[in-house]
Design a protein around this motif. Sequence first.
Motif, PDB file in Angstrom:
ATOM      1  N   THR A  40       2.113   5.766 -10.685  1.00  0.00           N
ATOM      2  CA  THR A  40       1.305   5.006 -11.409  1.00  0.00           C
ATOM      3  C   THR A  40      -0.143   5.637 -11.635  1.00  0.00           C
ATOM      4  OG1 THR A  40       0.538   3.650  -9.540  1.00  0.00           O
ATOM      5  CG2 THR A  40       2.655   2.929 -10.717  1.00  0.00           C
ATOM      6  N   LYS A 100      -3.072   0.809 -10.053  1.00  0.00           N
ATOM      7  CA  LYS A 100      -3.142   0.710  -8.966  1.00  0.00           C
ATOM      8  C   LYS A 100      -4.018  -0.309  -8.707  1.00  0.00           C
ATOM      9  CE  LYS A 100      -1.085   4.975  -7.202  1.00  0.00           C
ATOM     10  NZ  LYS A 100      -1.287   6.594  -6.701  1.00  0.00           N
ATOM     11  N   GLU A 101      -5.102   0.022  -9.083  1.00  0.00           N
ATOM     12  CA  GLU A 101      -6.518  -1.033  -9.151  1.00  0.00           C
ATOM     13  C   GLU A 101      -6.231  -2.303  -9.669  1.00  0.00           C
ATOM     14  OE1 GLU A 101     -11.090  -0.865  -9.698  1.00  0.00           O
ATOM     15  OE2 GLU A 101     -10.051   0.621 -10.806  1.00  0.00           O
ATOM     16  N   THR A 110      -3.989  -4.026  -6.906  1.00  0.00           N
ATOM     17  CA  THR A 110      -4.802  -4.487  -5.810  1.00  0.00           C
ATOM     18  C   THR A 110      -5.590  -5.759  -6.270  1.00  0.00           C
ATOM     19  OG1 THR A 110      -4.980  -2.120  -5.069  1.00  0.00           O
ATOM     20  CG2 THR A 110      -6.507  -3.855  -4.181  1.00  0.00           C
ATOM     21  N   ASN A 142       0.843  -1.287  -0.004  1.00  0.00           N
ATOM     22  CA  ASN A 142       0.017   0.022   0.096  1.00  0.00           C
ATOM     23  C   ASN A 142       0.740   1.272   0.159  1.00  0.00           C
ATOM     24  OD1 ASN A 142      -2.481  -1.426  -0.103  1.00  0.00           O
ATOM     25  ND2 ASN A 142      -2.618  -1.525   2.093  1.00  0.00           N
ATOM     26  N   SER A 186      -4.313   5.360 -11.675  1.00  0.00           N
ATOM     27  CA  SER A 186      -5.409   4.705 -10.843  1.00  0.00           C
ATOM     28  C   SER A 186      -5.641   3.294 -11.321  1.00  0.00           C
ATOM     29  CB  SER A 186      -6.436   5.770 -10.676  1.00  0.00           C
ATOM     30  OG  SER A 186      -7.192   5.917 -11.861  1.00  0.00           O
ATOM     31  N   LEU A 229       2.357   1.640  -3.278  1.00  0.00           N
ATOM     32  CA  LEU A 229       1.190   2.109  -4.157  1.00  0.00           C
ATOM     33  C   LEU A 229       1.217   3.607  -4.344  1.00  0.00           C
ATOM     34  CD1 LEU A 229      -1.592  -0.573  -4.263  1.00  0.00           C
ATOM     35  CD2 LEU A 229      -0.171   0.050  -6.384  1.00  0.00           C
ATOM     36  N   ARG A 230       1.401   4.088  -3.119  1.00  0.00           N
ATOM     37  CA  ARG A 230       1.164   5.572  -2.844  1.00  0.00           C
ATOM     38  C   ARG A 230       2.199   6.581  -3.312  1.00  0.00           C
ATOM     39  NH1 ARG A 230      -0.170   4.989   2.726  1.00  0.00           N
ATOM     40  NH2 ARG A 230      -1.943   3.532   2.694  1.00  0.00           N
TER      41      ARG A 230
END
Length: 168
Positions: free
Chosen positions: A28, A33-34, A37, A20, A30, A23-24
Motif C-alpha cells: 500500500t 497506511k496513514e 492508522t 501494524n 504511505s 501494514l508493513r
Amino acid sequence: MPRSGINGNFIDKTSSIVANILLRIIPTTSGEKEAFTYYRDGMSAQSEGNYAEALQNYYEATRLEIDPYDRSYILYNIGLIHTNNGEHTKALEYYFRALERNPFLPQAFNNMAVICHYRGEQAIRQEDSEIAEAWSDQAAQYWKQAIALTPGNYIEAHNWLKITRRFE
C-alpha cells in the motif's frame, strides 16, 4: 504517540500488533497506511466514547483515503457518532455519503430508517400526522433496502413494516 500505542487491554494491543504487521507486508502507499492508522485510532477512540477525538481521526482519514469502499466505512462511522450525539441531520448526511461510495451497507440504511422513524414518532407527539406519515414512509423505504441486502436481519423492522402495512 498514536492512540494504537496506548491501548490498555490485551485484545487492543494484539489487534494493533497484527494491524501494524499487515501494514508493513501488504503493498500500500504511505498515504493509505496513514489513512488506516487514523481510521484505526478513530475506532479505538469511538469505542471508548471519545467522540471528539474519534471525529478528528476520521476526518483526517477521509482526507487521506482514496479508496471509495474504505472511505464508505469512515463516513459511516462519522454518521454513527453524529447519531449518538443526537445530530440526526449530520448523521443522515454522512450515511448518504457512505452509501454513495458503497451501496451495500445495510447498517447505514437501517440507521437512516431509525432516524426517520424517530422523527416520525416526534411528529406524532406534535400531532402532525402528515409529517409523521412522510417520515414513516421514508423509514420504510430505508428498512426495505436494508432487509433486501441482508434477508433475515432487522426482524423488528420487518415486523414494523408488516404491522404498518408498508411491506410489499
